[in-house]
Scaffold this motif. Structure first.
Motif, short mmCIF file in Angstrom:
data_model
loop_
_atom_site.label_atom_id
_atom_site.label_comp_id
_atom_site.label_asym_id
_atom_site.label_seq_id
_atom_site.Cartn_x
_atom_site.Cartn_y
_atom_site.Cartn_z
N ILE A 119 0.90 -1.27 0.09
CA ILE A 119 -0.05 -0.03 0.00
C ILE A 119 1.02 1.14 0.11
O ILE A 119 0.78 2.11 -0.69
CB ILE A 119 -1.07 -0.04 1.14
CG1 ILE A 119 -2.06 -0.96 0.87
CG2 ILE A 119 -1.53 1.29 1.44
CD1 ILE A 119 -3.02 -0.87 -0.21
N ARG A 120 2.03 1.22 0.87
CA ARG A 120 2.92 2.33 0.67
C ARG A 120 3.70 2.74 -0.45
O ARG A 120 3.70 3.75 -1.01
CB ARG A 120 3.87 2.07 1.64
CG ARG A 120 4.98 3.04 2.01
CD ARG A 120 6.03 2.95 3.06
NE ARG A 120 6.57 1.84 2.74
CZ ARG A 120 6.70 0.66 3.42
NH1 ARG A 120 5.92 0.40 4.44
NH2 ARG A 120 7.48 -0.20 2.96
N ASP A 121 3.87 1.45 -1.43
CA ASP A 121 4.23 1.53 -2.80
C ASP A 121 3.49 2.05 -3.61
O ASP A 121 3.71 2.67 -4.30
CB ASP A 121 5.22 0.37 -3.23
CG ASP A 121 6.46 -0.13 -2.18
OD1 ASP A 121 6.79 0.69 -1.72
OD2 ASP A 121 6.41 -1.49 -2.34
N LEU A 122 2.20 1.67 -3.34
CA LEU A 122 1.04 2.21 -4.38
C LEU A 122 0.74 3.64 -4.23
O LEU A 122 0.85 4.54 -5.16
CB LEU A 122 -0.16 1.51 -4.09
CG LEU A 122 -0.28 0.11 -4.47
CD1 LEU A 122 -1.71 -0.54 -4.01
CD2 LEU A 122 -0.40 -0.17 -6.03
N ARG A 123 1.10 4.30 -2.85
CA ARG A 123 0.86 5.58 -2.46
C ARG A 123 2.00 6.25 -3.22
O ARG A 123 1.67 7.46 -3.64
CB ARG A 123 0.92 5.94 -1.04
CG ARG A 123 -0.44 5.60 -0.55
CD ARG A 123 -0.46 6.32 0.96
NE ARG A 123 -1.80 5.88 1.56
CZ ARG A 123 -1.67 4.76 2.58
NH1 ARG A 123 -0.61 4.33 2.82
NH2 ARG A 123 -3.04 4.59 3.05
#
Length: 218
Positions: A119-123
Protein backbone atom coordinates in the motif's frame (compact mmCIF):
# COMPACT_ATOMS: atom_id res chain seq x y z
CA UNK A 1 0.43 37.42 -38.63
CA UNK A 2 -1.91 40.41 -39.19
CA UNK A 3 0.65 43.10 -38.19
CA UNK A 4 3.25 41.40 -40.40
CA UNK A 5 0.89 41.36 -43.38
CA UNK A 6 -0.07 45.00 -42.85
CA UNK A 7 3.61 45.96 -42.74
CA UNK A 8 4.35 44.06 -45.96
CA UNK A 9 1.32 45.62 -47.71
CA UNK A 10 2.40 49.06 -46.51
CA UNK A 11 5.90 48.50 -47.88
CA UNK A 12 4.55 47.43 -51.29
CA UNK A 13 2.16 50.43 -51.42
CA UNK A 14 4.94 52.90 -50.53
CA UNK A 15 7.24 51.37 -53.13
CA UNK A 16 4.57 51.67 -55.84
CA UNK A 17 3.83 55.30 -54.85
CA UNK A 18 7.51 56.13 -55.00
CA UNK A 19 7.92 54.46 -58.35
CA UNK A 20 5.07 56.30 -60.06
CA UNK A 21 4.53 59.60 -58.23
CA UNK A 22 7.72 60.90 -56.55
CA UNK A 23 10.24 62.47 -58.88
CA UNK A 24 12.64 63.97 -56.34
CA UNK A 25 15.50 61.46 -56.08
CA UNK A 26 16.31 62.17 -52.41
CA UNK A 27 12.69 61.91 -51.30
CA UNK A 28 12.19 58.84 -53.49
CA UNK A 29 15.28 57.23 -51.92
CA UNK A 30 13.98 57.97 -48.40
CA UNK A 31 10.52 56.53 -49.10
CA UNK A 32 12.09 53.52 -50.83
CA UNK A 33 14.23 52.83 -47.75
CA UNK A 34 11.14 53.06 -45.55
CA UNK A 35 9.31 50.67 -47.87
CA UNK A 36 12.27 48.27 -47.79
CA UNK A 37 12.25 48.36 -43.96
CA UNK A 38 8.51 47.66 -43.88
CA UNK A 39 9.13 44.65 -46.11
CA UNK A 40 12.27 43.37 -44.35
CA UNK A 41 11.32 43.67 -40.67
CA UNK A 42 8.25 41.37 -40.84
CA UNK A 43 10.26 38.80 -42.80
CA UNK A 44 12.96 38.80 -40.12
CA UNK A 45 10.38 38.32 -37.36
CA UNK A 46 8.55 35.61 -39.32
CA UNK A 47 11.82 33.71 -39.80
CA UNK A 48 12.63 34.15 -36.10
CA UNK A 49 9.21 32.94 -34.99
CA UNK A 50 9.37 29.96 -37.32
CA UNK A 51 12.85 28.93 -36.16
CA UNK A 52 11.75 29.37 -32.55
CA UNK A 53 8.69 27.20 -33.27
CA UNK A 54 10.90 24.44 -34.72
CA UNK A 55 13.21 24.52 -31.68
CA UNK A 56 10.25 24.53 -29.26
CA UNK A 57 8.57 21.66 -31.08
CA UNK A 58 11.78 19.60 -30.95
CA UNK A 59 12.18 20.37 -27.24
CA UNK A 60 8.54 19.51 -26.51
CA UNK A 61 8.93 16.20 -28.34
CA UNK A 62 12.04 15.37 -26.31
CA UNK A 63 10.21 16.23 -23.09
CA UNK A 64 7.17 14.22 -24.16
CA UNK A 65 9.33 11.17 -24.96
CA UNK A 66 11.07 11.47 -21.58
CA UNK A 67 7.78 11.79 -19.71
CA UNK A 68 6.32 8.83 -21.60
CA UNK A 69 9.31 6.64 -20.74
CA UNK A 70 9.06 7.69 -17.09
CA UNK A 71 5.34 6.99 -17.12
CA UNK A 72 5.85 3.52 -18.60
CA UNK A 73 8.31 2.71 -15.80
CA UNK A 74 5.75 3.84 -13.18
CA UNK A 75 3.01 1.73 -14.77
CA UNK A 76 5.24 -1.35 -14.88
CA UNK A 77 6.09 -0.84 -11.21
CA UNK A 78 2.36 -0.76 -10.49
CA UNK A 79 1.92 -4.00 -12.44
CA UNK A 80 4.74 -5.63 -10.45
CA UNK A 81 2.99 -4.68 -7.20
CA UNK A 82 -0.39 -5.90 -8.51
CA UNK A 83 1.18 -9.24 -9.47
CA UNK A 84 2.56 -9.55 -5.94
CA UNK A 85 -0.88 -8.79 -4.47
CA UNK A 86 -2.45 -11.47 -6.68
CA UNK A 87 0.32 -14.00 -6.04
CA UNK A 88 1.41 -14.22 -9.70
CA UNK A 89 4.89 -15.74 -9.87
CA UNK A 90 5.40 -16.30 -13.61
CA UNK A 91 7.88 -14.11 -15.46
CA UNK A 92 6.44 -10.80 -16.58
CA UNK A 93 6.44 -10.35 -20.36
CA UNK A 94 4.36 -8.22 -22.69
CA UNK A 95 2.25 -11.30 -23.51
CA UNK A 96 1.74 -12.31 -19.86
CA UNK A 97 0.84 -8.70 -19.05
CA UNK A 98 -1.98 -8.74 -21.61
CA UNK A 99 -3.17 -12.09 -20.22
CA UNK A 100 -3.61 -10.45 -16.82
CA UNK A 101 -6.67 -8.78 -18.30
CA UNK A 102 -8.31 -12.20 -18.47
CA UNK A 103 -8.02 -12.95 -14.73
CA UNK A 104 -11.48 -13.29 -13.24
CA UNK A 105 -12.68 -11.45 -10.14
CA UNK A 106 -13.19 -14.75 -8.29
CA UNK A 107 -9.61 -15.79 -9.03
CA UNK A 108 -8.34 -12.42 -7.84
CA UNK A 109 -10.31 -12.75 -4.59
CA UNK A 110 -8.93 -16.24 -4.03
CA UNK A 111 -5.28 -15.14 -4.36
CA UNK A 112 -5.67 -11.61 -2.99
CA UNK A 113 -3.18 -10.69 -0.27
CA UNK A 114 -2.06 -7.13 0.32
CA UNK A 115 0.48 -5.81 2.81
CA UNK A 116 1.11 -2.37 4.34
CA UNK A 117 4.40 -2.07 2.41
CA UNK A 118 2.56 -2.67 -0.88
CA UNK A 119 0.00 0.00 0.00
CA UNK A 120 2.87 2.35 0.80
CA UNK A 121 4.44 1.63 -2.60
CA UNK A 122 1.10 2.20 -4.33
CA UNK A 123 0.87 5.61 -2.65
CA UNK A 124 4.41 6.47 -3.80
CA UNK A 125 3.64 5.62 -7.42
CA UNK A 126 0.26 7.34 -7.20
CA UNK A 127 2.04 10.56 -6.15
CA UNK A 128 4.61 10.17 -8.93
CA UNK A 129 1.84 9.59 -11.43
CA UNK A 130 -0.07 12.63 -10.14
CA UNK A 131 3.02 14.83 -10.50
CA UNK A 132 3.75 13.54 -13.99
CA UNK A 133 0.20 14.11 -15.22
CA UNK A 134 0.19 17.62 -13.74
CA UNK A 135 3.42 18.56 -15.53
CA UNK A 136 2.18 17.00 -18.77
CA UNK A 137 -0.78 19.38 -18.79
CA UNK A 138 1.64 22.33 -18.61
CA UNK A 139 3.60 21.13 -21.66
CA UNK A 140 0.87 19.35 -23.65
CA UNK A 141 3.03 16.21 -23.56
CA UNK A 142 -0.07 13.97 -23.55
CA UNK A 143 -3.30 14.20 -25.49
CA UNK A 144 -6.62 14.86 -23.75
CA UNK A 145 -7.63 11.21 -24.14
CA UNK A 146 -4.32 10.09 -22.61
CA UNK A 147 -4.73 12.45 -19.67
CA UNK A 148 -8.28 11.16 -19.21
CA UNK A 149 -7.02 7.56 -19.17
CA UNK A 150 -4.30 8.38 -16.63
CA UNK A 151 -6.61 10.33 -14.33
CA UNK A 152 -8.99 7.37 -14.46
CA UNK A 153 -6.13 5.10 -13.43
CA UNK A 154 -5.26 7.43 -10.56
CA UNK A 155 -8.86 7.33 -9.39
CA UNK A 156 -8.86 3.52 -9.32
CA UNK A 157 -5.57 3.52 -7.39
CA UNK A 158 -6.97 5.98 -4.86
CA UNK A 159 -10.10 3.86 -4.42
CA UNK A 160 -8.01 0.70 -3.91
CA UNK A 161 -5.87 2.40 -1.27
CA UNK A 162 -8.92 3.77 0.54
CA UNK A 163 -10.65 0.38 0.37
CA UNK A 164 -7.70 -1.21 2.14
CA UNK A 165 -7.62 1.58 4.71
CA UNK A 166 -11.32 1.71 5.62
CA UNK A 167 -13.34 -1.38 4.61
CA UNK A 168 -11.11 -4.33 3.57
CA UNK A 169 -13.71 -5.68 1.14
CA UNK A 170 -11.76 -8.14 -1.05
CA UNK A 171 -14.35 -8.25 -3.83
CA UNK A 172 -14.48 -4.46 -4.15
CA UNK A 173 -10.68 -4.26 -4.01
CA UNK A 174 -10.42 -6.95 -6.69
CA UNK A 175 -12.73 -4.91 -8.93
CA UNK A 176 -10.47 -1.87 -8.54
CA UNK A 177 -7.46 -4.03 -9.38
CA UNK A 178 -9.23 -5.33 -12.49
CA UNK A 179 -9.82 -1.73 -13.61
CA UNK A 180 -6.21 -0.76 -12.88
CA UNK A 181 -4.89 -3.68 -14.94
CA UNK A 182 -7.23 -2.81 -17.81
CA UNK A 183 -6.14 0.83 -17.93
CA UNK A 184 -2.43 -0.01 -17.77
CA UNK A 185 -2.79 -2.58 -20.57
CA UNK A 186 -4.73 -0.06 -22.63
CA UNK A 187 -1.95 2.51 -22.23
CA UNK A 188 0.93 0.13 -22.98
CA UNK A 189 -0.89 -1.41 -25.96
CA UNK A 190 -1.24 2.07 -27.46
CA UNK A 191 2.48 2.81 -27.06
CA UNK A 192 4.43 1.12 -29.84
CA UNK A 193 7.76 1.98 -28.18
CA UNK A 194 6.69 0.31 -24.93
CA UNK A 195 5.68 -2.84 -26.80
CA UNK A 196 8.99 -2.99 -28.69
CA UNK A 197 11.18 -2.18 -25.68
CA UNK A 198 9.13 -3.86 -22.96
CA UNK A 199 12.01 -5.79 -21.36
CA UNK A 200 14.18 -2.67 -21.33
CA UNK A 201 11.45 -0.69 -19.57
CA UNK A 202 10.84 -3.59 -17.20
CA UNK A 203 14.52 -3.57 -16.25
CA UNK A 204 14.30 0.16 -15.54
CA UNK A 205 11.17 -0.43 -13.44
CA UNK A 206 12.95 -3.08 -11.33
CA UNK A 207 15.91 -0.76 -10.77
CA UNK A 208 13.51 2.03 -9.77
CA UNK A 209 11.77 -0.32 -7.33
CA UNK A 210 15.13 -1.25 -5.75
CA UNK A 211 15.99 2.43 -5.40
CA UNK A 212 12.67 3.03 -3.67
CA UNK A 213 13.42 0.24 -1.19
CA UNK A 214 16.92 1.61 -0.55
CA UNK A 215 15.61 5.12 0.09
CA UNK A 216 12.97 3.79 2.48
CA UNK A 217 15.64 1.94 4.50
CA UNK A 218 17.67 5.14 4.82
Amino acid sequence: MVPYLLSIIGGVVLFKLTENNIHDEDLAGLVTNIAASLLAIPLVFILYDYSNYLVSRRLNKTMADHMTDKLNVILLNLIIIIRQILGIRKNLTFISLNKMGDISISQMIKNFKITPSQIRDLRIYYNELDSLVYHSTQTDAFTNSQVQLLTGLMRELSLLINEYKFRHNRRVAAKYIENIIGKIIEWLDSDAFAAMHFQQLLGAAKIDAKNQISSEKK
